[in-house]
Design an enzyme around this catalytic site. Sequence first.
Site, PDB file in Angstrom:
ATOM      1  CG  ASP A  95      -0.285  -0.083   2.533  1.00 55.34           C
ATOM      2  OD1 ASP A  95       0.953   0.140   2.599  1.00 55.34           O
ATOM      3  OD2 ASP A  95      -0.966  -0.345   3.536  1.00 55.34           O
ATOM      4  CG  ASP A 270      -5.624  -5.937   1.520  1.00 52.37           C
ATOM      5  OD1 ASP A 270      -6.261  -5.141   0.797  1.00 52.37           O
ATOM      6  OD2 ASP A 270      -5.284  -5.646   2.690  1.00 52.37           O
TER       7      ASP A 270
END
Lengths: 379, 379
Positions: A95, A270
Amino acid sequence: MIEQTEFQYRLKATDGAARLGEVLTPRGVIRTPAFMPVGTAGTVKGMYPSQVRELGADILLGNTYHLMLRPGAERVARLGGLHELMRWPHPILTDSGGFQVMSLAALRKMSENGVTFRSHIDGSYYELTPERSVEIQGLLGSDIQMQLDECVRLPASREEIARALRLSLRWAERSKKAFESQPKGRALFGIVQGGDDPALREESARGLVDVDFPGYSIGGLAVGEPQDVMLRMLEVVNPILPTDKPRYLMGVGAPDDIIESVARGVDMFDCVMPTRAGRHAQAFTRFGKINLKNARHAEDPRPLDEESDCPAARDYSRAYLHHLIRSDEMLGSMLLTWVNLAYYQSLTAGIRAAIAEGRFEDFKAGVKEGWARGDIPAL
Amino acid sequence: MIEQTEFQYRLKATDGAARLGEVLTPRGVIRTPAFMPVGTAGTVKGMYPSQVRELGADILLGNTYHLMLRPGAERVARLGGLHELMRWPHPILTDSGGFQVMSLAALRKMSENGVTFRSHIDGSYYELTPERSVEIQGLLGSDIQMQLDECVRLPASREEIARALRLSLRWAERSKKAFESQPKGRALFGIVQGGDDPALREESARGLVDVDFPGYSIGGLAVGEPQDVMLRMLEVVNPILPTDKPRYLMGVGAPDDIIESVARGVDMFDCVMPTRAGRHAQAFTRFGKINLKNARHAEDPRPLDEESDCPAARDYSRAYLHHLIRSDEMLGSMLLTWVNLAYYQSLTAGIRAAIAEGRFEDFKAGVKEGWARGDIPAL
């Protein structure tokens, strides 16, 4: 076998809006729909990397915020990158760090340029800009990187949501530019924002498609809104996104969220849910969620699922799992994390097989029936 | 292959006072000298049972005190015994519970009959007598059981040590009687006490040999006294014990304690050191003990021991282990526990091979040289 040097998505089949595909990267193929276990600080908590692989995970997620603070991006690079450090030679997605700056860091200050904050570990000062986020993800060696964005907490005003998505769009362009110097074969995804407002979601998606990314993330969902709002947003966004690029719904979710999002065209997921729940006595199974802390398991000799391929679900009694949890033994967390990741991987494997055979709706109904039937009662 | 129905010890070779042997039980062979990993509450902390087995452990230790409190001996029996509960089909040795009553329980009260105490978990009241201890160990299904004894803390007066050893001798006889009803193939060991007093150690050993047990434990050592005192006591006790019975030095110890005790005729060991140290950043290696918390490891790409058969010692960098420990990640404890148990098992395997080949003294010198040379310095 030809060496894969580029990042590519191949759509292999559709069933309704559900998509079966493959993301090809130099480090390996990611079969989609894919669930990516979360390896927050360079480890999937309580699991050896070889175990995670054996469950069928093609890709892991790493958190830029955690890794930039400790051990630090430059240090990871000197040690050969995150794959080498954590002994995971397969693809890794990272991320941007932005989301966790907002939830974990102290003294955050947003500006057009980026965000400054202090570490929650030692209070030291950091700056995260679109350029620095991409630089850090490059130092980690990430295969699939995320643009820095601003994710607003819901509920929020339309003005606030619009301001944040437009800032995120400007950051998307800066991120793409910063990413240009990275080795071929890696990918940077743009992130769709827009809160719970269909028109703003559309504006964000169209803006990102104009910038042109090799894949698109859908952010700012599963942040407390009802599931139907999340699914509605997917129905707005996914038809705008190009069919020849992968779509990643960030931070989602419960098994039911995953199956409903696949039904609306999402390819990648996720979530910390299976790993975090595993450390809190919760097991995900074909029969729904089971709380092993409950006293009713204390003398139950049955395994969680005798038909499971996962030794943790098949070979240990509920009574033993209950005992380990009550005794606060590490092995309790280890076994339940294993059970949960195995369940998530078997769920996505089942989804892929069903799409391939054009029976996704039946599969979905069957899975939900199992959850509704619930856990087999003890004798 | 003939099924083993009895408990037997076979002395296969000696090298000085060091003994190579086998303990035969219906559940399998224990190669001696043996190190028994400690599975306190029905789990070797941070390890899957299959891993412990693969490292070469022939037998585990379970703690009667912990298991009688939680999940409870009768409950374990209803669940099929401790082997079934923890998925360890190989031999298990249990202590009597007495030692941990003395170190952990509240409101202890000793009498000729036994000891009463309150649980450190919930304050509930228990009584442990020689008969009840053997009954509990039988309910657990333990293959090698211990008589209840009284272990006095050192330093203590000669009178106090003598009183405790004589009480322990009377309890030895009661324990043996209580054990008679158990299935064939299990064994009950008597425990030599006598503190740091050679004459009292001799009295205890001779008394137990008169009672006649299939094996003898040496208790009340490694409780804070200098190593040379412990070794002196072994030199007093072991020549009294029959050569055709196994000798188990309880709760010992550091690698150096083990190798020196083998040199004085001990066959079996258990200790929490490798597992506890593994949860506290300590690694046992051929090069001695290494503290992975130390900042000097932060950028060290080398594994702990690239020649090790243990993946945890061979495949992960010190930098990664350091990172996991600093981040308080479960995987740090899991990997270092694995490293340490692998080292202890490889040490005892090396000891056995050396005795078989009549080169135990050379082996011992070589091992100590490795520890003294210390860890290879980082570049």
